[in-house]
Every structure is written in structure tokens, then in C-alpha cells.
Design an enzyme around this catalytic site. Structure first.
Site, PDB file in Angstrom:
ATOM      1  N   CYS A  75      -0.554   0.952 -12.158  1.00 21.65           N
ATOM      2  CA  CYS A  75      -0.067   2.160 -11.504  1.00 21.65           C
ATOM      3  C   CYS A  75       1.328   1.870 -10.978  1.00 21.65           C
ATOM      4  O   CYS A  75       1.488   1.059 -10.066  1.00 21.65           O
ATOM      5  CB  CYS A  75      -1.000   2.566 -10.366  1.00 21.65           C
ATOM      6  N   CYS A 224       3.305  10.375 -11.702  1.00 28.34           N
ATOM      7  CA  CYS A 224       2.617   9.243 -12.327  1.00 28.34           C
ATOM      8  C   CYS A 224       3.680   8.233 -12.727  1.00 28.34           C
ATOM      9  O   CYS A 224       4.512   8.511 -13.595  1.00 28.34           O
ATOM     10  CB  CYS A 224       1.809   9.703 -13.534  1.00 28.34           C
TER      11      CYS A 224
END
Length: 319
Positions: A75, A224
Site C-alpha cells: 500500500c 490508492c
């Protein structure tokens, strides 16, 4: 008492738990249950739980547990916040963080705005191969600028960084179309059997993008990090007339803006990606360790840090 943090990178929101500070680490089952509870019920929820732990080869280790309890390989936005946490904890500005697939170089960057600390993080490894995503479509080994009528009009590209991403460049972002495609490809389907993050990108100008992502295990997110990184790489490869390799790319998103730096290689899988953006801590949460093991969040104390107002001032400054 145990202290957790509520944090975000471009309003991609997470909780941070440092396992190394616990008398008894949480089990994998406890971590999954805690992530689901936190992301549903505390401080208007979040996109995931970032678990920090000790590492043999790096300053620390990061695990990414999505809001539904599944685990992601990486991430980018979360890595920036974990990097800041480790930087503050150990008083170091440049180091490596262990993630599920690789050890990634990170360093403190110039503040994005007054009161908005920023970090630059490596995004790797890169793979376009079908087995890395994985995907299955006709006899393709790679999907780059490919028409896929089953997905809709236009062309699609797939890349793992290492999270799997499907990217479409569009004139305007149709949220219904993105939602329908993201939902379809993260349910049982013959194309991406493990699901895939889906991003639509509007090119705003030279080295200037807007990206919206439907994230696997989460749904729509404000941003994201690996999605914006993967999109930047495909932008550099497919839209080179609008890509200036000597400068960073500004990537706008519903939660703000990040910068990416792309260094293309003739072997595209050896290209280098850096993701640069804010690492904001919004709240401190204190809870008894036994209650943490019991996943009982009914008696916690929460303190605001005051950093969110600085971040919102930054967002206003880029509009």
C-alpha cells in the site's frame, strides 16, 4: 495502555498498530477481526489497518490488512504513513521498510505544505506478466493498451506493482462505469480470479493526471498509492508526448494530490517508481491491551492531533 494512530495519505485512511510495543502480539485472527471492527466502527472508519512489527533486515515491517480483513501485498499511501511513524520512532530520515514481497527504500521528503510532512517511497517490484497479477484473457501474456469488449469501450492495461491494477485512460471519469467494472472484477470472474484494483485516469496536461480507483477489498477510495504509481508508469509508456521524464508527475485524486517520479527502462519491468506525498496523523487512540486482544473497542480514548486542518489548507491551495 496501547496507542494506535489514525492516519492518511491523500485521505486514504488507515489505523496504525505497532505490534512490537505489545506485551503479547495479536494473532492473525485477532488482527483480521480488529481491522474489520476498526474500519467499520471507529472515527468514521478507514480503508485498512497497517500493522508495524520488527524486521531483521529493515528498520521495520509493514503488513496491510484491508477493511474486509483480507491482506494486501503493498500500500503506497500506507507505506508513507508507516515510514513517518518509523522515522519519528527511531529518528532516522532514510531507511528501508519490509513489505510482503520486497524491502522498499523510503525517505523523508520536503513538506508539501506548512504542517504537512511528506515521504518518498519506492514502489516495486513491477510485472506485466499474466501470472503476477494474475489474469486470463484469450492467449495474452501481457495486457497493455488492449481492447477488451467484455470490460467496455476503450483500451485497458494491467500491471502488478506488486498489487494488481487494471488501468483505463478516459476523457472523463464515469463513476458508475468504474463502480460496475470494479465490482464485476472483484466478484467471481474468469479474467482476474483474485480480483484487481481498477483505476480510471484523465490526463489533464503534461505530467498532470487525475486518478480515481476502485480498490480490491475496499471499494472506492479517496486515493490508492499503488494505483496512482501504476497509472503513472502506464502514462509514461503509452502517452510519452505528454510525459516529461525530467520532472515529477502531479497526480490529483479525490483526497488531494501526490507526486510520482518515473524512470523508464527499456525493460519496462526494470523501470523505477517513486511515490511522494503526505503522511498525516489525525488521531491518537488509547486502549487497554487486553481489550485489544478481545476486539472490544467500547472503551477507548481518542485525541485529535490537529494535523487535518493543515492538510485541508494544502488541499485548498492546489484547487
Amino acid at each position: 495502555m496501547v496507542k494506535l494512530l489514525k492516519v492518511h495519505g491523500s485521505e486514504n485512511q488507515f489505523f496504525i498498530l505497532d505490534q512490537s510495543l505489545l506485551d503479547k502480539p495479536l494473532t492473525d485472527t485477532e488482527i483480521k477481526q480488529l481491522a474489520i471492527n476498526l474500519c467499520q466502527n471507529v472515527l468514521n472508519g478507514a480503508d485498512g489497518l497497517l500493522v508495524v512489527d520488527t524486521s531483521i533486515d529493515c528498520l521495520g515491517k509493514m503488513r496491510v490488512i484491508n477493511a474486509d480483513g483480507s491482506e494486501a501485498k503493498m500500500c503506497g499511501n500506507g507505506l508513507r504513513t508507516v515510514s513517518r511513524y518509523l522515522s519519528d520512532k527511531y529518528q532516522l530520515n532514510e531507511f528501508k521498510v519490509e513489505t510482503l514481497e520486497s524491502n522498499l527504500a523510503v525517505k523523508r521528503a520536503k513538506d508539501f505544505y506548512s504542517g504537512v510532512p511528506a515521504f518518498s517511497v519506492e514502489i516495486s517490484p513491477i510485472s506485466f506478466q499474466k501470472d503476477a497479477l494474475p489474469f486470463s484473457y484469450r492467449d495474452l501474456n501481457e495486457m497493455i493498451d488492449q481492447e477488451v469488449p467484455e470490460f467496455g469501450n476503450g483500451t485497458y492495461s494491467a500491471v502488478a506493482v506488486p498489487n494488481p491494477h487494471l488501468i483505463k485512460f478516459v476523457e472523463e471519469i464515469d463513476h458508475d462505469e468504474l463502480n460496475n467494472l470494479g465490482t464485476k472484477l472483484n466478484a467471481k470472474n474468469p479474467y482476474f480470479p483474485e480480483g484487481v484494483n481498477v483505476s480510471f485516469c484523465k490526463i489533464l496536461g503534461t505530467n498532470k493526471l487525475f486518478v480515481q480507483t476502485f480498490e480490491r477489498g475496499v471499494g472506492f477510495t479517496n486515493a490508492c498509492g499503488t494505483g496512482m504509481s501504476a497509472t503513472s508508469l502506464l502514462f509514461a509508456i503509452l502517452h510519452n508526448k505528454q510525459f516529461d521524464s525530467t520532472k515529477d508527475i502531479s497526480v490529483y485524486n479525490p483526497g488531494g494530490m501526490v507526486k510520482t517520479n518515473i524512470q523508464l527502462n527499456t525493460d519496462k519491468e526494470k523501470s523505477l517508481i517513486k511515490l511522494i506525498g503526505n503522511a498525516t496523523f489525525t488521531h491518537e487512540i488509547n486502549i487497554d491491551e487486553q481489550k485489544l486482544h478481545e476486539n472490544d473497542l467500547t472503551n477507548i480514548s481518542i485525541t485529535q492531533t490537529g494535523e487535518e486542518s493543515d492538510y485541508q489548507a494544502f488541499v485548498q491551495s492546489i484547487k
